[in-house]
Design a protein around this motif. Structure first.
Motif, PDB file in Angstrom:
ATOM      1  N   VAL A   9       0.837  -1.214   0.000  1.00 14.33           N
ATOM      2  CA  VAL A   9       0.000   0.000   0.000  1.00 14.33           C
ATOM      3  C   VAL A   9       0.865   1.254   0.000  1.00 14.33           C
ATOM      4  O   VAL A   9       0.859   2.031  -0.960  1.00 14.33           O
ATOM      5  CB  VAL A   9      -0.967   0.003   1.202  1.00 14.33           C
ATOM      6  CG1 VAL A   9      -1.820   1.279   1.180  1.00 14.33           C
ATOM      7  CG2 VAL A   9      -1.860  -1.232   1.182  1.00 14.33           C
ATOM      8  N   ARG A  10       1.636   1.465   1.062  1.00 18.15           N
ATOM      9  CA  ARG A  10       2.386   2.715   1.187  1.00 18.15           C
ATOM     10  C   ARG A  10       3.391   2.902   0.039  1.00 18.15           C
ATOM     11  O   ARG A  10       3.504   3.994  -0.519  1.00 18.15           O
ATOM     12  CB  ARG A  10       3.101   2.755   2.541  1.00 18.15           C
ATOM     13  CG  ARG A  10       2.179   3.072   3.704  1.00 18.15           C
ATOM     14  CD  ARG A  10       2.780   2.644   5.039  1.00 18.15           C
ATOM     15  NE  ARG A  10       4.116   3.149   5.259  1.00 18.15           N
ATOM     16  CZ  ARG A  10       4.402   4.306   5.882  1.00 18.15           C
ATOM     17  NH1 ARG A  10       3.422   5.071   6.317  1.00 18.15           N
ATOM     18  NH2 ARG A  10       5.652   4.677   6.073  1.00 18.15           N
ATOM     19  N   PHE A  11       4.132   1.849  -0.295  1.00 18.45           N
ATOM     20  CA  PHE A  11       5.088   1.954  -1.398  1.00 18.45           C
ATOM     21  C   PHE A  11       4.402   2.356  -2.698  1.00 18.45           C
ATOM     22  O   PHE A  11       4.936   3.135  -3.487  1.00 18.45           O
ATOM     23  CB  PHE A  11       5.818   0.625  -1.608  1.00 18.45           C
ATOM     24  CG  PHE A  11       7.077   0.492  -0.801  1.00 18.45           C
ATOM     25  CD1 PHE A  11       8.049   1.469  -0.842  1.00 18.45           C
ATOM     26  CD2 PHE A  11       7.294  -0.615  -0.008  1.00 18.45           C
ATOM     27  CE1 PHE A  11       9.228   1.351  -0.108  1.00 18.45           C
ATOM     28  CE2 PHE A  11       8.457  -0.746   0.739  1.00 18.45           C
ATOM     29  CZ  PHE A  11       9.424   0.235   0.684  1.00 18.45           C
ATOM     30  N   ARG A  12       3.212   1.826  -2.930  1.00 16.81           N
ATOM     31  CA  ARG A  12       2.502   2.116  -4.187  1.00 16.81           C
ATOM     32  C   ARG A  12       2.204   3.598  -4.353  1.00 16.81           C
ATOM     33  O   ARG A  12       2.170   4.113  -5.470  1.00 16.81           O
ATOM     34  CB  ARG A  12       1.188   1.334  -4.225  1.00 16.81           C
ATOM     35  CG  ARG A  12       1.244   0.045  -5.000  1.00 16.81           C
ATOM     36  CD  ARG A  12      -0.149  -0.497  -5.262  1.00 16.81           C
ATOM     37  NE  ARG A  12      -0.067  -1.670  -6.121  1.00 16.81           N
ATOM     38  CZ  ARG A  12       0.104  -2.904  -5.670  1.00 16.81           C
ATOM     39  NH1 ARG A  12       0.194  -3.117  -4.378  1.00 16.81           N
ATOM     40  NH2 ARG A  12       0.173  -3.917  -6.516  1.00 16.81           N
ATOM     41  N   PHE A  13       1.938   4.258  -3.229  1.00 15.06           N
ATOM     42  CA  PHE A  13       1.457   5.639  -3.311  1.00 15.06           C
ATOM     43  C   PHE A  13       2.468   6.654  -2.780  1.00 15.06           C
ATOM     44  O   PHE A  13       2.093   7.780  -2.451  1.00 15.06           O
ATOM     45  CB  PHE A  13       0.116   5.755  -2.578  1.00 15.06           C
ATOM     46  CG  PHE A  13      -0.973   4.945  -3.233  1.00 15.06           C
ATOM     47  CD1 PHE A  13      -1.662   5.445  -4.329  1.00 15.06           C
ATOM     48  CD2 PHE A  13      -1.272   3.666  -2.780  1.00 15.06           C
ATOM     49  CE1 PHE A  13      -2.639   4.694  -4.953  1.00 15.06           C
ATOM     50  CE2 PHE A  13      -2.251   2.908  -3.405  1.00 15.06           C
ATOM     51  CZ  PHE A  13      -2.932   3.416  -4.491  1.00 15.06           C
ATOM     52  N   ASN A  14       3.741   6.249  -2.693  1.00 20.81           N
ATOM     53  CA  ASN A  14       4.733   7.237  -2.283  1.00 20.81           C
ATOM     54  C   ASN A  14       5.077   8.158  -3.464  1.00 20.81           C
ATOM     55  O   ASN A  14       4.578   7.994  -4.566  1.00 20.81           O
ATOM     56  CB  ASN A  14       5.974   6.553  -1.698  1.00 20.81           C
ATOM     57  CG  ASN A  14       6.759   5.752  -2.713  1.00 20.81           C
ATOM     58  OD1 ASN A  14       6.543   5.849  -3.920  1.00 20.81           O
ATOM     59  ND2 ASN A  14       7.683   4.932  -2.225  1.00 20.81           N
ATOM     60  N   ASP A  15       5.932   9.134  -3.210  1.00 19.84           N
ATOM     61  CA  ASP A  15       6.227  10.149  -4.227  1.00 19.84           C
ATOM     62  C   ASP A  15       6.819   9.542  -5.494  1.00 19.84           C
ATOM     63  O   ASP A  15       6.546  10.010  -6.605  1.00 19.84           O
ATOM     64  CB  ASP A  15       7.202  11.185  -3.659  1.00 19.84           C
ATOM     65  CG  ASP A  15       6.553  12.087  -2.632  1.00 19.84           C
ATOM     66  OD1 ASP A  15       5.320  12.010  -2.482  1.00 19.84           O
ATOM     67  OD2 ASP A  15       7.282  12.850  -1.966  1.00 19.84           O
ATOM     68  N   LEU A  16       7.642   8.511  -5.319  1.00 17.20           N
ATOM     69  CA  LEU A  16       8.318   7.923  -6.465  1.00 17.20           C
ATOM     70  C   LEU A  16       7.361   7.123  -7.342  1.00 17.20           C
ATOM     71  O   LEU A  16       7.372   7.244  -8.575  1.00 17.20           O
ATOM     72  CB  LEU A  16       9.455   7.015  -5.983  1.00 17.20           C
ATOM     73  CG  LEU A  16      10.247   6.280  -7.062  1.00 17.20           C
ATOM     74  CD1 LEU A  16      10.975   7.288  -7.967  1.00 17.20           C
ATOM     75  CD2 LEU A  16      11.229   5.307  -6.433  1.00 17.20           C
ATOM     76  N   ASN A  17       6.515   6.303  -6.733  1.00 22.04           N
ATOM     77  CA  ASN A  17       5.664   5.387  -7.498  1.00 22.04           C
ATOM     78  C   ASN A  17       4.320   5.977  -7.903  1.00 22.04           C
ATOM     79  O   ASN A  17       3.654   5.439  -8.791  1.00 22.04           O
ATOM     80  CB  ASN A  17       5.419   4.110  -6.683  1.00 22.04           C
ATOM     81  CG  ASN A  17       6.692   3.318  -6.486  1.00 22.04           C
ATOM     82  OD1 ASN A  17       7.502   3.213  -7.398  1.00 22.04           O
ATOM     83  ND2 ASN A  17       6.875   2.768  -5.292  1.00 22.04           N
ATOM     84  N   CYS A  18       3.914   7.059  -7.262  1.00 18.15           N
ATOM     85  CA  CYS A  18       2.634   7.689  -7.616  1.00 18.15           C
ATOM     86  C   CYS A  18       2.812   9.199  -7.692  1.00 18.15           C
ATOM     87  O   CYS A  18       2.385   9.934  -6.797  1.00 18.15           O
ATOM     88  CB  CYS A  18       1.554   7.316  -6.589  1.00 18.15           C
ATOM     89  SG  CYS A  18      -0.105   7.868  -7.065  1.00 18.15           S
ATOM     90  N   PRO A  19       3.447   9.680  -8.744  1.00 20.32           N
ATOM     91  CA  PRO A  19       3.703  11.120  -8.862  1.00 20.32           C
ATOM     92  C   PRO A  19       2.435  11.958  -8.932  1.00 20.32           C
ATOM     93  O   PRO A  19       2.475  13.151  -8.642  1.00 20.32           O
ATOM     94  CB  PRO A  19       4.513  11.219 -10.168  1.00 20.32           C
ATOM     95  CG  PRO A  19       4.208   9.970 -10.922  1.00 20.32           C
ATOM     96  CD  PRO A  19       3.976   8.911  -9.887  1.00 20.32           C
ATOM     97  N   PHE A  20       1.301  11.344  -9.298  1.00 20.13           N
ATOM     98  CA  PHE A  20       0.046  12.101  -9.348  1.00 20.13           C
ATOM     99  C   PHE A  20      -0.358  12.620  -7.965  1.00 20.13           C
ATOM    100  O   PHE A  20      -1.091  13.601  -7.856  1.00 20.13           O
ATOM    101  CB  PHE A  20      -1.084  11.231  -9.903  1.00 20.13           C
ATOM    102  CG  PHE A  20      -0.898  10.831 -11.333  1.00 20.13           C
ATOM    103  CD1 PHE A  20      -0.591  11.758 -12.310  1.00 20.13           C
ATOM    104  CD2 PHE A  20      -1.034   9.499 -11.717  1.00 20.13           C
ATOM    105  CE1 PHE A  20      -0.414  11.388 -13.634  1.00 20.13           C
ATOM    106  CE2 PHE A  20      -0.869   9.123 -13.037  1.00 20.13           C
ATOM    107  CZ  PHE A  20      -0.551  10.062 -14.003  1.00 20.13           C
ATOM    108  N   LEU A  21       0.098  11.938  -6.900  1.00 16.53           N
ATOM    109  CA  LEU A  21      -0.254  12.359  -5.536  1.00 16.53           C
ATOM    110  C   LEU A  21       0.916  13.019  -4.816  1.00 16.53           C
ATOM    111  O   LEU A  21       0.818  13.300  -3.622  1.00 16.53           O
ATOM    112  CB  LEU A  21      -0.738  11.153  -4.716  1.00 16.53           C
ATOM    113  CG  LEU A  21      -2.096  10.578  -5.091  1.00 16.53           C
ATOM    114  CD1 LEU A  21      -2.421   9.357  -4.226  1.00 16.53           C
ATOM    115  CD2 LEU A  21      -3.211  11.620  -4.949  1.00 16.53           C
ATOM    116  N   LYS A  22       1.993  13.291  -5.525  1.00 16.63           N
ATOM    117  CA  LYS A  22       3.159  13.908  -4.901  1.00 16.63           C
ATOM    118  C   LYS A  22       2.802  15.278  -4.337  1.00 16.63           C
ATOM    119  O   LYS A  22       2.177  16.094  -5.009  1.00 16.63           O
ATOM    120  CB  LYS A  22       4.295  14.042  -5.908  1.00 16.63           C
ATOM    121  CG  LYS A  22       5.593  14.569  -5.301  1.00 16.63           C
ATOM    122  CD  LYS A  22       6.726  14.557  -6.307  1.00 16.63           C
ATOM    123  CE  LYS A  22       8.017  15.052  -5.673  1.00 16.63           C
ATOM    124  NZ  LYS A  22       9.143  15.017  -6.637  1.00 16.63           N
ATOM    125  N   GLY A  23       3.183  15.494  -3.086  1.00 12.88           N
ATOM    126  CA  GLY A  23       2.915  16.769  -2.438  1.00 12.88           C
ATOM    127  C   GLY A  23       1.505  16.928  -1.913  1.00 12.88           C
ATOM    128  O   GLY A  23       1.156  17.984  -1.398  1.00 12.88           O
TER     129      GLY A  23
END
Length: 291
Positions: free
Chosen positions: A123-137
């Motif tokens: 879960v967390r790895f999938r949505f971190n800045d690197l793997n999910c740039p759409f949610l970065k920041g």
């Protein structure tokens, strides 16, 4: 390492920037594993879904829910979200997972086909800045409602009845639980959402998890209680706090208030079991008001 209220008092270690979330869609996704292969049905879990749905919709979230997915289907849905350009229009992402703990890792829970899903790697790895740039920041809140350890329960035992005339094992002692949802003082059946598990070290290399807050219904090494009529004690309390303070408290204070109220509800002869929610505080996190 998993942390609770102590971290909230050391705000100097957490970089907080005040950013509004008035632009874009707020999205909450709920995964409820009510029936798990080989285990008791998680009675009361549908009430948890209802509580989360009602309160997040009140905060103007779009809410989507999924029930009894296999591990493969869960990962497929998560991948669809991770790679969707629609996330560009999402300003806040909340993902909720409710299940039994997997009995092996305090950060993992079970899918409907009794396979382990890790809150860290899956879960967390999938949505971190690197793997999910759409949610970065953007603020990301992950919530896990499951047990994280049961020292004295035998493999295969997943629920216990507590009440005025019942005595549990020495670890818990005589246990009386009031219905948190109303003032009826009803004594209901409680279930436990896990089996025996060790407590290995927490996920390291967390620098990519900016703007990601992870909340658990109990501290590692403890169990998470679920009223089989009214749902998880954590969910009832957390949703009650959102209902009262969602427009005026930020997420840190919502967690702290949830923690305070759960401690107040703890019976005098129970030492923290099921009454101590936990947070993994992010290195950076936007000051987030849900409403």
């Amino acid at each position: 390492m998993c942390s609770c209220l102590a971290y909230l008092s050391v705000t100097a270690t957490i970089k907080v920037t005040a950013t509004g979330v008035d632009k874009g869609k707020k999205l909450a996704v709920i995964f409820n594993y009510n029936k798990i292969e080989g285990l008791d049905e998680r009675l009361g879990s549908y009430q948890d879904v209802s509580n989360f749905t009602w309160n997040f919709k009140k905060m103007n979230f779009e809410v989507k829910s999924y029930t009894d997915l296999t591990k493969e289907d869960t990962e497929k849905i998560l991948e669809e979200y991770r790679t969707s350009q629609d996330l560009e229009n999402v300003s806040v992402w909340v993902a909720i997972f409710m299940s039994h703990g997997d009995g092996k890792n305090p950060e993992s829970f079970l899918s409907s086909d009794a396979k382990s899903i890790s809150m860290a790697e899956d879960v967390r790895f999938r949505f971190n800045d690197l793997n999910c740039p759409f949610l970065k920041g953007k603020p990301k809140v992950m919530i896990g409602v499951c047990c994280r350890s049961i020292e004295d329960k035998k493999d295969g035992e997943h629920s216990t009845t507590y009440g005025k005339d019942n005595t549990s094992n020495k670890t818990v002692g005589r246990y009386e639980v009031q219905n948190i949802s109303d003032d009826s003082n009803t004594i209901n059946r409680l279930a436990v959402d896990a089996k025996a598990m060790p407590c290995p070290s927490t996920l390291s290399n967390a620098t990519d998890f900016n703007d990601m807050m992870t909340i658990y219904s109990c501290v590692r090494g403890n169990i998470s209680y679920r009223d089989e009529k009214n749902g998880s004690l954590f969910v009832q309390t957390f949703c009650n706090v959102i209902n009262k303070y969602g427009y005026i408290y930020d997420m840190y204070r919502i967690f702290a208030e949830t923690q305070r109220e759960m401690r107040e509800k703890r019976p005098y002869d129970v030492i923290g079991l099921g009454y101590e929610p936990c947070m993994d505080p992010p290195l950076t996190f936007t000051t987030l008001y849900l409403g």
